[in-house]
Design a protein around this motif. Structure first.
Motif, PDB file in Angstrom:
ATOM      1  N   LEU A   6     -23.500  36.962   7.465  1.00  0.00           N
ATOM      2  CA  LEU A   6     -22.085  36.595   7.467  1.00  0.00           C
ATOM      3  C   LEU A   6     -21.379  37.185   6.250  1.00  0.00           C
ATOM      4  O   LEU A   6     -20.471  36.581   5.703  1.00  0.00           O
ATOM      5  N   SER A   7     -21.779  38.378   5.859  1.00  0.00           N
ATOM      6  CA  SER A   7     -21.207  39.032   4.689  1.00  0.00           C
ATOM      7  C   SER A   7     -19.772  39.478   4.947  1.00  0.00           C
ATOM      8  O   SER A   7     -19.312  39.554   6.097  1.00  0.00           O
ATOM      9  N   ALA A   8     -19.076  39.815   3.873  1.00  0.00           N
ATOM     10  CA  ALA A   8     -17.713  40.331   3.990  1.00  0.00           C
ATOM     11  C   ALA A   8     -17.702  41.627   4.791  1.00  0.00           C
ATOM     12  O   ALA A   8     -16.796  41.861   5.601  1.00  0.00           O
ATOM     13  N   GLU A   9     -18.729  42.459   4.610  1.00  0.00           N
ATOM     14  CA  GLU A   9     -18.812  43.704   5.367  1.00  0.00           C
ATOM     15  C   GLU A   9     -19.017  43.417   6.856  1.00  0.00           C
ATOM     16  O   GLU A   9     -18.384  44.033   7.714  1.00  0.00           O
ATOM     17  N   GLY A  10     -19.890  42.470   7.178  1.00  0.00           N
ATOM     18  CA  GLY A  10     -20.107  42.091   8.571  1.00  0.00           C
ATOM     19  C   GLY A  10     -18.845  41.526   9.200  1.00  0.00           C
ATOM     20  O   GLY A  10     -18.517  41.838  10.351  1.00  0.00           O
ATOM     21  N   GLU A  11     -18.132  40.704   8.447  1.00  0.00           N
ATOM     22  CA  GLU A  11     -16.873  40.149   8.944  1.00  0.00           C
ATOM     23  C   GLU A  11     -15.875  41.270   9.218  1.00  0.00           C
ATOM     24  O   GLU A  11     -15.225  41.306  10.271  1.00  0.00           O
ATOM     25  N   TRP A  12     -15.743  42.203   8.279  1.00  0.00           N
ATOM     26  CA  TRP A  12     -14.797  43.305   8.430  1.00  0.00           C
ATOM     27  C   TRP A  12     -15.125  44.128   9.676  1.00  0.00           C
ATOM     28  O   TRP A  12     -14.238  44.468  10.457  1.00  0.00           O
ATOM     29  N   VAL A  34     -12.086  27.866  23.183  1.00  0.00           N
ATOM     30  CA  VAL A  34     -13.133  27.243  22.377  1.00  0.00           C
ATOM     31  C   VAL A  34     -13.300  28.041  21.094  1.00  0.00           C
ATOM     32  O   VAL A  34     -13.023  29.237  21.047  1.00  0.00           O
ATOM     33  N   LEU A  35     -13.753  27.356  20.063  1.00  0.00           N
ATOM     34  CA  LEU A  35     -14.048  28.019  18.809  1.00  0.00           C
ATOM     35  C   LEU A  35     -15.538  28.313  18.752  1.00  0.00           C
ATOM     36  O   LEU A  35     -16.361  27.438  19.047  1.00  0.00           O
ATOM     37  N   VAL A  36     -15.878  29.547  18.408  1.00  0.00           N
ATOM     38  CA  VAL A  36     -17.269  29.936  18.182  1.00  0.00           C
ATOM     39  C   VAL A  36     -17.411  29.974  16.663  1.00  0.00           C
ATOM     40  O   VAL A  36     -17.117  30.981  16.029  1.00  0.00           O
ATOM     41  N   PRO A  37     -17.816  28.841  16.054  1.00  0.00           N
ATOM     42  CA  PRO A  37     -17.856  28.749  14.596  1.00  0.00           C
ATOM     43  C   PRO A  37     -19.159  29.291  14.007  1.00  0.00           C
ATOM     44  O   PRO A  37     -20.230  28.734  14.220  1.00  0.00           O
ATOM     45  N   LEU A  38     -19.038  30.386  13.275  1.00  0.00           N
ATOM     46  CA  LEU A  38     -20.165  30.953  12.538  1.00  0.00           C
ATOM     47  C   LEU A  38     -20.197  30.247  11.184  1.00  0.00           C
ATOM     48  O   LEU A  38     -19.193  30.217  10.479  1.00  0.00           O
ATOM     49  N   CYS A  39     -21.335  29.675  10.831  1.00  0.00           N
ATOM     50  CA  CYS A  39     -21.393  28.923   9.586  1.00  0.00           C
ATOM     51  C   CYS A  39     -22.748  29.096   8.916  1.00  0.00           C
ATOM     52  O   CYS A  39     -23.660  29.693   9.481  1.00  0.00           O
ATOM     53  N   LEU A  40     -22.840  28.600   7.714  1.00  0.00           N
ATOM     54  CA  LEU A  40     -24.098  28.543   6.978  1.00  0.00           C
ATOM     55  C   LEU A  40     -24.448  27.080   6.793  1.00  0.00           C
ATOM     56  O   LEU A  40     -23.644  26.305   6.273  1.00  0.00           O
ATOM     57  N   VAL A  41     -25.625  26.690   7.244  1.00  0.00           N
ATOM     58  CA  VAL A  41     -26.124  25.330   7.054  1.00  0.00           C
ATOM     59  C   VAL A  41     -27.363  25.436   6.180  1.00  0.00           C
ATOM     60  O   VAL A  41     -28.345  26.073   6.573  1.00  0.00           O
ATOM     61  N   ARG A  42     -27.274  24.877   4.989  1.00  0.00           N
ATOM     62  CA  ARG A  42     -28.341  24.985   3.987  1.00  0.00           C
ATOM     63  C   ARG A  42     -28.732  26.445   3.751  1.00  0.00           C
ATOM     64  O   ARG A  42     -29.900  26.792   3.647  1.00  0.00           O
ATOM     65  N   GLY A  43     -27.716  27.323   3.734  1.00  0.00           N
ATOM     66  CA  GLY A  43     -27.927  28.731   3.455  1.00  0.00           C
ATOM     67  C   GLY A  43     -28.403  29.564   4.627  1.00  0.00           C
ATOM     68  O   GLY A  43     -28.614  30.763   4.492  1.00  0.00           O
ATOM     69  N   VAL A  44     -28.559  28.953   5.792  1.00  0.00           N
ATOM     70  CA  VAL A  44     -29.062  29.663   6.978  1.00  0.00           C
ATOM     71  C   VAL A  44     -27.905  29.876   7.959  1.00  0.00           C
ATOM     72  O   VAL A  44     -27.183  28.926   8.283  1.00  0.00           O
ATOM     73  N   PRO A  45     -27.714  31.110   8.466  1.00  0.00           N
ATOM     74  CA  PRO A  45     -26.667  31.345   9.453  1.00  0.00           C
ATOM     75  C   PRO A  45     -26.873  30.469  10.688  1.00  0.00           C
ATOM     76  O   PRO A  45     -27.993  30.295  11.161  1.00  0.00           O
ATOM     77  N   PRO A 123     -20.011  27.957   4.466  1.00  0.00           N
ATOM     78  CA  PRO A 123     -20.999  26.886   4.290  1.00  0.00           C
ATOM     79  C   PRO A 123     -20.497  25.580   4.906  1.00  0.00           C
ATOM     80  O   PRO A 123     -19.325  25.224   4.755  1.00  0.00           O
ATOM     81  N   LEU A 124     -21.389  24.893   5.603  1.00  0.00           N
ATOM     82  CA  LEU A 124     -21.001  23.668   6.297  1.00  0.00           C
ATOM     83  C   LEU A 124     -22.083  22.618   6.133  1.00  0.00           C
ATOM     84  O   LEU A 124     -23.260  22.892   6.386  1.00  0.00           O
ATOM     85  N   ASP A 125     -21.675  21.441   5.737  1.00  0.00           N
ATOM     86  CA  ASP A 125     -22.567  20.290   5.703  1.00  0.00           C
ATOM     87  C   ASP A 125     -22.271  19.473   6.953  1.00  0.00           C
ATOM     88  O   ASP A 125     -21.191  18.875   7.061  1.00  0.00           O
ATOM     89  N   PRO A 126     -23.185  19.446   7.922  1.00  0.00           N
ATOM     90  CA  PRO A 126     -22.914  18.711   9.160  1.00  0.00           C
ATOM     91  C   PRO A 126     -22.542  17.244   8.924  1.00  0.00           C
ATOM     92  O   PRO A 126     -21.814  16.656   9.717  1.00  0.00           O
ATOM     93  N   GLN A 127     -22.990  16.675   7.818  1.00  0.00           N
ATOM     94  CA  GLN A 127     -22.668  15.278   7.522  1.00  0.00           C
ATOM     95  C   GLN A 127     -21.189  15.098   7.171  1.00  0.00           C
ATOM     96  O   GLN A 127     -20.669  13.981   7.196  1.00  0.00           O
ATOM     97  N   SER A 128     -20.503  16.199   6.830  1.00  0.00           N
ATOM     98  CA  SER A 128     -19.087  16.101   6.473  1.00  0.00           C
ATOM     99  C   SER A 128     -18.181  16.061   7.700  1.00  0.00           C
ATOM    100  O   SER A 128     -16.991  15.778   7.580  1.00  0.00           O
TER     101      SER A 128
END
Length: 141
Positions: A6-12, A34-45, A123-128
């Protein structure tokens, strides 16, 4: 394990590849988005899915899905629909500038168009998350 998925280069690169489709499809009428949310959970895509509430009426109750729903007449476009529905369902605010692009529509069992909107949530904390129990089961996938 590489951590640049999920780097800036990949996003671009992704934004560039989706630019034409986004321009063409963003304001096109659709039944739902629908939203296809790309996120990092505990550092993992990861991708963020929901489990639709069993309280919902209709054929989508209990389905595993991306956050999203029907387009409202007050929505500016499919991006607005996907972001609004994600906030309503999960309490997750995704700024519009995080949207990478709009993907080709898919069609549900009734042949209604559903437009996927790709966004980098970071980064996403599912508990949030604050799932709306009327729409989403409290369990996050």
């Amino acid at each position: 394990m590489p951590t640049d998925y999920l780097s800036a280069e990949g996003e671009w690169r992704c934004r560039r590849l989706l630019a034409e489709a986004t321009a063409r499809l963003r304001a096109r009428p659709a039944a739902a988005a629908v939203l296809v949310p790309l996120c990092l959970v505990r550092g993992v895509p990861a991708l963020l899915y929901t489990l639709r509430s069993s309280r919902l009426a209709g054929r989508h109750k209990g389905d595993v899905s991306f956050p999203g729903g029907k387009c409202d007449p007050t929505d500016r476009d499919v991006v607005h629909t996907a972001l609004r529905e994600t906030h309503e369902e999960l309490g997750l605010v995704v700024p519009e500038e995080r949207v990478w692009g709009v993907l080709q529509p898919v069609y549900d069992q009734r042949k209604l168009s559903v437009v996927p909107v790709l966004a980098g949530v970071g980064p996403l904390d599912p508990q949030s998350l604050r799932p709306n129990p009327e729409e989403v089961s409290g369990r996050m996938l």
